[in-house]
Scaffold this motif. Structure first.
Motif, PDB file in Angstrom:
ATOM      1  N   LEU A   1      14.256  -2.970   3.862  1.00 23.19           N
ATOM      2  CA  LEU A   1      13.376  -2.577   2.751  1.00 23.19           C
ATOM      3  C   LEU A   1      13.093  -1.081   2.773  1.00 23.19           C
ATOM      4  CD1 LEU A   1      10.868  -5.579   2.807  1.00 23.19           C
ATOM      5  CD2 LEU A   1      12.721  -5.169   1.184  1.00 23.19           C
ATOM      6  N   GLY A   2      12.928  -0.508   3.976  1.00 23.65           N
ATOM      7  CA  GLY A   2      12.691   0.931   4.065  1.00 23.65           C
ATOM      8  C   GLY A   2      13.876   1.737   3.568  1.00 23.65           C
ATOM      9  N   LEU A   3      15.078   1.345   3.958  1.00 26.75           N
ATOM     10  CA  LEU A   3      16.270   2.075   3.512  1.00 26.75           C
ATOM     11  C   LEU A   3      16.495   1.898   2.010  1.00 26.75           C
ATOM     12  CD1 LEU A   3      18.767   1.445   6.447  1.00 26.75           C
ATOM     13  CD2 LEU A   3      17.452   3.518   5.949  1.00 26.75           C
ATOM     14  N   LEU A   4      16.261   0.693   1.499  1.00 26.70           N
ATOM     15  CA  LEU A   4      16.382   0.490   0.052  1.00 26.70           C
ATOM     16  C   LEU A   4      15.410   1.392  -0.707  1.00 26.70           C
ATOM     17  CD1 LEU A   4      16.767  -3.390  -0.322  1.00 26.70           C
ATOM     18  CD2 LEU A   4      18.465  -1.634  -0.864  1.00 26.70           C
ATOM     19  N   THR A   5      14.181   1.485  -0.213  1.00 30.71           N
ATOM     20  CA  THR A   5      13.195   2.352  -0.868  1.00 30.71           C
ATOM     21  C   THR A   5      13.591   3.811  -0.760  1.00 30.71           C
ATOM     22  OG1 THR A   5      11.485   0.768  -0.215  1.00 30.71           O
ATOM     23  CG2 THR A   5      10.742   2.887  -1.029  1.00 30.71           C
ATOM     24  N   ALA A   6      14.151   4.218   0.377  1.00 28.57           N
ATOM     25  CA  ALA A   6      14.586   5.607   0.552  1.00 28.57           C
ATOM     26  C   ALA A   6      15.689   5.953  -0.437  1.00 28.57           C
ATOM     27  CB  ALA A   6      15.049   5.831   1.988  1.00 28.57           C
ATOM     28  N   VAL A   7      16.654   5.056  -0.598  1.00 25.38           N
ATOM     29  CA  VAL A   7      17.749   5.303  -1.559  1.00 25.38           C
ATOM     30  C   VAL A   7      17.202   5.324  -2.980  1.00 25.38           C
ATOM     31  CG1 VAL A   7      19.889   4.362  -2.495  1.00 25.38           C
ATOM     32  CG2 VAL A   7      19.501   4.346  -0.029  1.00 25.38           C
ATOM     33  N   TYR A   8      16.306   4.403  -3.277  1.00 21.93           N
ATOM     34  CA  TYR A   8      15.676   4.364  -4.609  1.00 21.93           C
ATOM     35  C   TYR A   8      14.932   5.662  -4.901  1.00 21.93           C
ATOM     36  CZ  TYR A   8      12.005   3.150  -7.996  1.00 21.93           C
ATOM     37  OH  TYR A   8      11.132   3.157  -9.061  1.00 21.93           O
ATOM     38  N   GLY A   9      14.103   6.105  -3.962  1.00 19.96           N
ATOM     39  CA  GLY A   9      13.349   7.340  -4.171  1.00 19.96           C
ATOM     40  C   GLY A   9      14.254   8.554  -4.309  1.00 19.96           C
ATOM     41  N   LEU A  10      15.347   8.594  -3.531  1.00 17.21           N
ATOM     42  CA  LEU A  10      16.277   9.718  -3.615  1.00 17.21           C
ATOM     43  C   LEU A  10      16.945   9.784  -4.980  1.00 17.21           C
ATOM     44  CD1 LEU A  10      18.082  11.973  -2.426  1.00 17.21           C
ATOM     45  CD2 LEU A  10      19.599  10.161  -1.611  1.00 17.21           C
TER      46      LEU A  10
ATOM     47  N   LEU B   1       8.060  15.009  -6.781  1.00 12.17           N
ATOM     48  CA  LEU B   1       7.391  14.952  -5.476  1.00 12.17           C
ATOM     49  C   LEU B   1       7.053  13.522  -5.082  1.00 12.17           C
ATOM     50  CD1 LEU B   1       4.952  18.017  -5.676  1.00 12.17           C
ATOM     51  CD2 LEU B   1       7.000  17.789  -4.268  1.00 12.17           C
ATOM     52  N   ILE B   2       6.618  12.709  -6.031  1.00  6.36           N
ATOM     53  CA  ILE B   2       6.203  11.356  -5.664  1.00  6.36           C
ATOM     54  C   ILE B   2       7.393  10.509  -5.250  1.00  6.36           C
ATOM     55  CG2 ILE B   2       6.311  10.134  -7.884  1.00  6.36           C
ATOM     56  CD1 ILE B   2       3.463  10.002  -5.329  1.00  6.36           C
ATOM     57  N   PHE B   3       8.540  10.691  -5.902  1.00 11.09           N
ATOM     58  CA  PHE B   3       9.709   9.905  -5.502  1.00 11.09           C
ATOM     59  C   PHE B   3      10.296  10.429  -4.200  1.00 11.09           C
ATOM     60  CE2 PHE B   3       9.635   8.745 -10.046  1.00 11.09           C
ATOM     61  CZ  PHE B   3       9.614   7.363  -9.892  1.00 11.09           C
ATOM     62  N   SER B   4      10.169  11.709  -3.958  1.00 13.10           N
ATOM     63  CA  SER B   4      10.564  12.244  -2.662  1.00 13.10           C
ATOM     64  C   SER B   4       9.664  11.694  -1.557  1.00 13.10           C
ATOM     65  CB  SER B   4      10.500  13.770  -2.684  1.00 13.10           C
ATOM     66  OG  SER B   4      10.797  14.303  -1.411  1.00 13.10           O
ATOM     67  N   THR B   5       8.369  11.610  -1.845  1.00 10.86           N
ATOM     68  CA  THR B   5       7.434  11.013  -0.890  1.00 10.86           C
ATOM     69  C   THR B   5       7.800   9.566  -0.598  1.00 10.86           C
ATOM     70  OG1 THR B   5       5.635  12.452  -1.615  1.00 10.86           O
ATOM     71  CG2 THR B   5       5.015  10.388  -0.546  1.00 10.86           C
ATOM     72  N   GLN B   6       8.124   8.824  -1.642  1.00  8.79           N
ATOM     73  CA  GLN B   6       8.490   7.421  -1.472  1.00  8.79           C
ATOM     74  C   GLN B   6       9.724   7.276  -0.575  1.00  8.79           C
ATOM     75  OE1 GLN B   6       9.010   5.491  -5.271  1.00  8.79           O
ATOM     76  NE2 GLN B   6       8.032   3.627  -4.550  1.00  8.79           N
ATOM     77  N   ALA B   7      10.693   8.179  -0.766  1.00  6.49           N
ATOM     78  CA  ALA B   7      11.896   8.129   0.067  1.00  6.49           C
ATOM     79  C   ALA B   7      11.573   8.419   1.527  1.00  6.49           C
ATOM     80  CB  ALA B   7      12.928   9.121  -0.463  1.00  6.49           C
ATOM     81  N   GLN B   8      10.721   9.397   1.776  1.00  2.00           N
ATOM     82  CA  GLN B   8      10.363   9.740   3.148  1.00  2.00           C
ATOM     83  C   GLN B   8       9.584   8.602   3.823  1.00  2.00           C
ATOM     84  OE1 GLN B   8      11.117  12.461   5.005  1.00  2.00           O
ATOM     85  NE2 GLN B   8      12.417  13.220   3.360  1.00  2.00           N
ATOM     86  N   VAL B   9       8.682   7.981   3.092  1.00  2.00           N
ATOM     87  CA  VAL B   9       7.928   6.865   3.662  1.00  2.00           C
ATOM     88  C   VAL B   9       8.858   5.680   3.937  1.00  2.00           C
ATOM     89  CG1 VAL B   9       6.039   5.234   3.247  1.00  2.00           C
ATOM     90  CG2 VAL B   9       5.783   7.618   2.586  1.00  2.00           C
ATOM     91  N   GLY B  10       9.856   5.497   3.078  1.00  2.00           N
ATOM     92  CA  GLY B  10      10.844   4.469   3.339  1.00  2.00           C
ATOM     93  C   GLY B  10      11.572   4.698   4.659  1.00  2.00           C
ATOM     94  N   LEU B  11      11.891   5.949   4.958  1.00  2.00           N
ATOM     95  CA  LEU B  11      12.516   6.266   6.247  1.00  2.00           C
ATOM     96  C   LEU B  11      11.573   5.954   7.408  1.00  2.00           C
ATOM     97  CD1 LEU B  11      14.308   9.640   5.410  1.00  2.00           C
ATOM     98  CD2 LEU B  11      15.331   7.371   5.631  1.00  2.00           C
ATOM     99  N   MET B  12      10.274   6.193   7.215  1.00  2.00           N
ATOM    100  CA  MET B  12       9.307   5.859   8.271  1.00  2.00           C
ATOM    101  C   MET B  12       9.271   4.356   8.527  1.00  2.00           C
ATOM    102  SD  MET B  12       6.168   8.345   7.113  1.00  2.00           S
ATOM    103  CE  MET B  12       6.564   9.895   6.330  1.00  2.00           C
ATOM    104  N   PHE B  13       9.348   3.555   7.474  1.00  2.00           N
ATOM    105  CA  PHE B  13       9.396   2.105   7.659  1.00  2.00           C
ATOM    106  C   PHE B  13      10.661   1.704   8.403  1.00  2.00           C
ATOM    107  CE2 PHE B  13       5.844   1.844   4.888  1.00  2.00           C
ATOM    108  CZ  PHE B  13       5.334   0.554   4.975  1.00  2.00           C
ATOM    109  N   ALA B  14      11.771   2.330   8.064  1.00  2.00           N
ATOM    110  CA  ALA B  14      13.014   2.029   8.774  1.00  2.00           C
ATOM    111  C   ALA B  14      12.905   2.416  10.242  1.00  2.00           C
ATOM    112  CB  ALA B  14      14.175   2.759   8.101  1.00  2.00           C
TER     113      ALA B  14
ATOM    114  N   LYS C   1       0.826  -1.214   0.000  1.00  2.00           N
ATOM    115  CA  LYS C   1       0.000   0.000   0.000  1.00  2.00           C
ATOM    116  C   LYS C   1       0.855   1.256   0.000  1.00  2.00           C
ATOM    117  CE  LYS C   1      -4.031  -0.129   0.516  1.00  2.00           C
ATOM    118  NZ  LYS C   1      -5.109  -0.266  -0.492  1.00  2.00           N
ATOM    119  N   SER C   2       2.007   1.222   0.661  1.00  2.00           N
ATOM    120  CA  SER C   2       2.884   2.390   0.736  1.00  2.00           C
ATOM    121  C   SER C   2       3.967   2.381  -0.332  1.00  2.00           C
ATOM    122  CB  SER C   2       3.521   2.484   2.129  1.00  2.00           C
ATOM    123  OG  SER C   2       2.533   2.729   3.112  1.00  2.00           O
ATOM    124  N   ALA C   3       3.870   1.466  -1.302  1.00  2.00           N
ATOM    125  CA  ALA C   3       4.791   1.416  -2.447  1.00  2.00           C
ATOM    126  C   ALA C   3       6.240   1.291  -2.011  1.00  2.00           C
ATOM    127  CB  ALA C   3       4.601   2.637  -3.344  1.00  2.00           C
ATOM    128  N   GLN C   4       6.504   0.374  -1.107  1.00  2.00           N
ATOM    129  CA  GLN C   4       7.871   0.088  -0.680  1.00  2.00           C
ATOM    130  C   GLN C   4       8.408  -1.112  -1.455  1.00  2.00           C
ATOM    131  OE1 GLN C   4       9.395   2.202   2.104  1.00  2.00           O
ATOM    132  NE2 GLN C   4       7.797   3.222   0.942  1.00  2.00           N
TER     133      GLN C   4
END
Length: 518
Positions: free
Chosen positions: A290-299, A312-325, A233-236
């Motif tokens: 997985l959260g850190l991988l998504t954060a690096v990917y989004g960045l 904006l969407i890839f920046s959002t994905q990176a921030q949500v990845g940090l929340m998972f981490a 749901k959070s696209a991680q």
């Protein structure tokens, strides 16, 4: 009184969506004259839900949050029961207030943005549907009710990604996003079933009370399905590719769905399940990785984007990845504050994106020099690390193939069993068989299809024996009824062989075996 107020919070937007839809079907709010009553109904429901939540917030500050509220049984079967219940604690109240506020502001913004659009009423009805779904996820007192909101939010997302349904690209992107999220939904359903088996019910308080009694492996398996749903749901990772396709919808839907609210639903679910998730160190480690991988990917992918919404969407994905981490590290309170701050800020950025594009006359910012020097990394970022074709090969195509197989099964077996008139290719009489043998009706009935693998070769030999029996004994004596029965049997056996020869069914059998063992 409190129970009725809490129940009305998610119901009001759903009632507004129903009113808009019924009014449109009845011809009462169509066209440009119907925009005003549609907008008033949607905004009024959102504003009323917000006022009720603010009143509950005030009550919580003065006398404490209401906590768990059980209203009435929804479904009962033997010892299994699903309640209509709500968990109104500080986490739920704060997040629900955020959902109601952002939804109201987005609806207000959309009145002018969507003016004179052909699908104005449809857009507002779906947004109301989504708002009610998000409020249901946040306020639900059990996993089943949360899953209802989870699915309605997914349907609303699908409908708004494919808002311009006359464009093939929009419908294709909606289908890809829908397929990716179905894998997460399967995990949600498995965890609901395990909650009945291991903690005697899906109610959140019962799940929290039973979590300390679960072993590390058991808790990890029970929480793993919820975590899989949250990741999708959070696209991680490994479901990160679908969210870029979701930008196909109108900008207000991008703001409320993927900028501020729905993209954080997975984070909220993990925070809600903190007592269960914390029992599994392996799962928490997986969330960190997985959260850190998504954060690096989004960045990295966000740095090479040339349009505002994609950046904006890839920046959002990176921030949500940090929340998972953060959740994986046990920093659930930090993740909650991060989620609330990011949701508010990102909604503002997405809603301001159209004006920003019109007001900015400068070219897009150049790629950072350190990234431009690393040609391989730069090419990978431009190609979004090829996750999209990978998801196409691993998720979309197998799902489409499964759909075709189900359709074939339905046409070749179910239709015939229930007696639907679909007998193409079947020999219906001895005269037809003789005509085909003479070459008048086409087709060579002496040829037996070749099977693959041990089962295929076995079925081929059985089919050959049946063909000999039919040709030498049955047809020579005019047994028309037996001819038809043997043709049916042969067709079913060959269909079963073709289906079982597909690798995905072997994997399905392996998964079923593991489920039975567990």
């Amino acid at each position: 009184m409190t129970k009725a107020l809490v129940l009305s919070v998610p119901l009001l937007p759903w009632l507004a969506a129903a009113w808009i839809g019924l009014g449109y079907m009845g011809g009462g709010n169509r066209g440009e004259p119907g925009e005003r009553p549609t907008a008033w109904a949607a905004q009024g429901a959102a504003l009323l839900s917000l006022f009720i939540l603010l009143a509950l917030d005030g009550q919580a500050l003065l006398r404490g949050a209401p906590g768990y509220l059980a209203l009435f049984p929804w479904l009962e079967s033997g010892s299994y029961r699903v309640m209509v219940s709500f968990l109104v604690d500080p986490l739920a109240l704060s997040m629900a207030s955020m959902v109601a506020l952002v939804s109201f502001l987005t609806l207000r913004f959309s009145v002018n943005y969507m003016h004179r659009e052909a699908g104005f009423q449809r857009f507002f009805a779906i947004l109301c549907l989504f708002e009610g779904a998000m409020l249901m996820i946040v306020l639900a007192g059990n996993a089943v009710l949360a899953f209802v909101g989870w699915e309605v939010a997914g349907i609303a997302s699908y409908l708004l990604i494919g808002y311009a349904f006359d464009r093939p690209n929009a419908t294709a992107n909606a289908a890809r996003a829908f397929i990716a999220n179905r894998f997460g939904d399967a995990g949600f359903v498995v965890s609901i079933a395990l909650s009945y088996y291991w903690v005697q019910g899906p109610e959140w308080p019962a799940l929290f009370r039973g979590a300390p009694n679960l072993g590390t492996l058991t808790a990890g398996v029970a929480a793993g399905g919820f975590a899989l749903a949250a990741l999708a749901k959070s696209a991680q990772m490994p479901f990160a590719a679908w969210i870029a396709r979701a930008l196909e919808g109108p900008t207000p839907s991008s703001a409320v769905f993927y900028g501020s609210l729905m993209v954080h639903a997975g984070v909220f679910l993990l925070i809600r399940l903190e007592p269960l998730v914390s029992r599994s160190p392996a799962l928490m480690l997986a969330l960190v990785v997985l959260g850190l991988l998504t954060a690096v990917y989004g960045l990295l992918v966000g740095l090479v984007q040339t349009d505002v919404k994609s950046a904006l969407i890839f920046s959002t994905q990176a921030q949500v990845g940090l929340m998972f981490a953060e959740c994986g590290l046990g920093l659930f309170d930090l993740a909650a504050w991060h989620m609330a701050a990011h949701a508010a800020w990102r909604a503002y950025q997405f809603l301001g994106a159209p004006a920003y594009m019109h007001l900015t006359g400068k070219p897009a910012r150049p790629v950072p020099a350190w990234l431009a020097r690393r040609r391989g990394l730069f090419a990978a970022a431009l190609g979004r690390f090829w996750l999209d074709p990978l998801a196409e090969a691993l998720l979309a195509r197998p799902t489409q193939a499964l759909g075709r197989d189900v359709q074939t099964f339905d046409e070749q077996m179910v239709n015939r069993i229930v007696g639907r008139p679909d007998t193409a290719g079947m020999v219906s009489s001895l005269a037809e068989w003789e005509a085909r043998q003479a070459g008048l009706g086409g087709g060579d009935l002496d040829e037996v299809a070749h099977g693959r693998g041990m089962l295929g070769r076995l079925l081929e030999r059985i089919a050959g024996a049946l063909h000999w029996f039919e040709d030498r004994l049955v047809l020579s004596s005019g047994g028309e009824g037996m001819t038809r029965a043997l043709r049916y049997l042969g067709a079913y056996l060959m269909l079963a062989d073709r289906l079982l020869a597909q690798p995905r069914y072997l994997l399905l059998l392996i998964v079923i075996t593991f489920i039975v063992i567990l």
